[in-house]
Design a protein around this motif. Structure first.
Motif, PDB file in Angstrom:
ATOM      1  N   THR A 144       0.836  -1.196   0.000  1.00 21.02           N
ATOM      2  CA  THR A 144       0.000   0.000   0.000  1.00 21.02           C
ATOM      3  C   THR A 144       0.875   1.251   0.000  1.00 21.02           C
ATOM      4  N   ASP A 145       0.299   2.341  -0.511  1.00 25.99           N
ATOM      5  CA  ASP A 145       0.947   3.659  -0.451  1.00 25.99           C
ATOM      6  C   ASP A 145      -0.045   4.609   0.200  1.00 25.99           C
ATOM      7  N   SER A 146       0.285   5.098   1.394  1.00 25.87           N
ATOM      8  CA  SER A 146      -0.658   5.930   2.148  1.00 25.87           C
ATOM      9  C   SER A 146      -0.850   7.310   1.546  1.00 25.87           C
ATOM     10  N   ASN A 147       0.032   7.731   0.668  1.00 25.23           N
ATOM     11  CA  ASN A 147      -0.081   9.050   0.036  1.00 25.23           C
ATOM     12  C   ASN A 147      -0.707   9.006  -1.350  1.00 25.23           C
ATOM     13  N   ARG A 148      -0.942   7.804  -1.870  1.00 26.26           N
ATOM     14  CA  ARG A 148      -1.453   7.677  -3.243  1.00 26.26           C
ATOM     15  C   ARG A 148      -2.519   6.591  -3.300  1.00 26.26           C
ATOM     16  N   PRO A 149      -3.517   6.728  -4.188  1.00 24.60           N
ATOM     17  CA  PRO A 149      -4.580   5.716  -4.307  1.00 24.60           C
ATOM     18  C   PRO A 149      -4.139   4.554  -5.191  1.00 24.60           C
ATOM     19  N   VAL A 150      -3.056   3.908  -4.810  1.00 26.49           N
ATOM     20  CA  VAL A 150      -2.490   2.828  -5.616  1.00 26.49           C
ATOM     21  C   VAL A 150      -1.982   1.702  -4.723  1.00 26.49           C
ATOM     22  N   LEU A 151      -1.842   0.536  -5.345  1.00 28.94           N
ATOM     23  CA  LEU A 151      -1.102  -0.580  -4.771  1.00 28.94           C
ATOM     24  C   LEU A 151       0.059  -0.891  -5.706  1.00 28.94           C
ATOM     25  N   TYR A 152       1.140  -1.410  -5.155  1.00 23.35           N
ATOM     26  CA  TYR A 152       2.273  -1.857  -5.958  1.00 23.35           C
ATOM     27  C   TYR A 152       2.309  -3.383  -5.904  1.00 23.35           C
ATOM     28  N   ARG A 153       2.414  -3.992  -7.090  1.00 24.88           N
ATOM     29  CA  ARG A 153       2.451  -5.453  -7.173  1.00 24.88           C
ATOM     30  C   ARG A 153       3.839  -5.905  -7.598  1.00 24.88           C
ATOM     31  N   LEU A 154       4.434  -6.745  -6.777  1.00 20.75           N
ATOM     32  CA  LEU A 154       5.748  -7.304  -7.057  1.00 20.75           C
ATOM     33  C   LEU A 154       5.550  -8.779  -7.403  1.00 20.75           C
TER      34      LEU A 154
END
Length: 312
Positions: A144-154
């Protein structure tokens, strides 16, 4: 894409012969019963916790150092050197690798829990960013990124192989989710009981969202009459979701349906030793939470602890 995510299960780790230091004398406790409160190094400022067997791994939001604590004896070892950037949400996989969320650094690292060696590093974003928490599935790690409405997938390859540094993807959330202000938004993350989607908590609103990892489409998890103010770390055990509410010094216990679209609040857990707990992991039949002590001004001599409570 409707393939189950299948969360990984913590496996037994073979501990390397590292020099150990006592972070505090092991507390006296009845034979066979691990201590309920464990001391961390003064000034450590913990945030994330992950467990494997009898060991807990904790990251410092102040220095990025990683501490391994024996939950039976209370003794600790530094296995990851300070980075000068935060180490926040953590997860351990069955291969003895620790996935670390990098907060304001906008990155993630993967460490060998036996040696502390950094196996890989991934730069997801630059400021403003706050990579906060992580969940592992059979074929990916999601942050999760608390500053952006995104998730990062690794993505994880065959046998859990780590990808190249640029092989991550950014998933933009759509649907019901809306970013609110500049405070902490997306925070803790878990999978749904059926393993087909993700659940995230938005700290600013206390709302739980179900997210399709293939599209980013989000819907509100319907928990009638309840939101989860100050929602932080999440832990799913079976169909029970534990939601840490940091400044409320409690854990909300939610019974979810199989798909994770709705749930019922079945109780709360609190403890007099809580002092703004942030994240939660299970070990030795109990839940363990680090006290971040956000309301206490940090100094090099400020004490920090990990607290164990019974899982409901």
């Amino acid at each position: 894409m409707n393939r189950p995510l299948r969360t990984t299960l913590g496996g037994a780790l073979t501990a390397a012969m590292l020099a150990t230091v006592a972070v505090a004398p092991a507390q006296a406790h009845p034979a066979g019963r691990p201590p309920a409160v464990l001391a961390l190094p003064d000034g450590f400022q913990p945030e994330g916790i992950a467990t494997a067997g009898r060991y807990a791994y904790l990251g410092s939001r102040a220095t990025g150092a990683i501490q391994r604590v024996d939950l039976v004896t209370g003794r600790g070892t530094t296995i990851g050197a300070a980075t000068g950037t935060p180490s926040l949400g953590l997860k351990v996989d069955p291969r003895g690798r620790l996935f670390v969320s990098g907060g304001t650094a906008g990155d993630a690292r993967v460490l060998d829990t036996r040696t502390g060696e950094v196996l890989a590093r991934y730069q997801f974003a630059t400021a403003p960013t706050f990579v906060n928490d992580v969940v592992l599935t059979r074929d990916a790690a999601y942050f999760t990124d608390s500053n952006r409405p995104v998730l990062y997938r690794l993505p994880l390859g065959r046998g859990g192989a780590l990808p190249p540094a640029d092989a991550f993807t950014t998933i933009t959330l759509t649907g019901a989710y809306e970013q609110v202000g500049t405070g902490v938004n997306l925070n803790g993350i878990a999978t749904t009981p059926d393993g087909r989607a993700l659940i995230v908590v938005q700290s600013t609103t206390g709302t739980l969202y179900r997210v399709d990892p293939a599209t980013g489409a989000s819907t509100v998890v319907d928990v009638p009459g309840h939101t989860f103010t100050n929602g932080d770390g999440l832990l799913l055990l079976g169909r029970t979701l534990y939601v840490v509410q940091n400044r409320l010094n409690q854990i909300a216990v939610v019974r979810l349906n199989h798909a994770g679209t709705a749930g019922t609040l079945t109780g709360t857990i609190t403890d007099p030793n809580f002092d703004v707990p942030t994240t939660v992991a299970k070990a030795l039949g109990r839940l363990y939470l680090p006290n971040a002590r956000f309301t206490t001004p940090p100094t090099p001599t400020t004490p920090y602890t990990v607290v164990a409570v019974r899982a409901h």
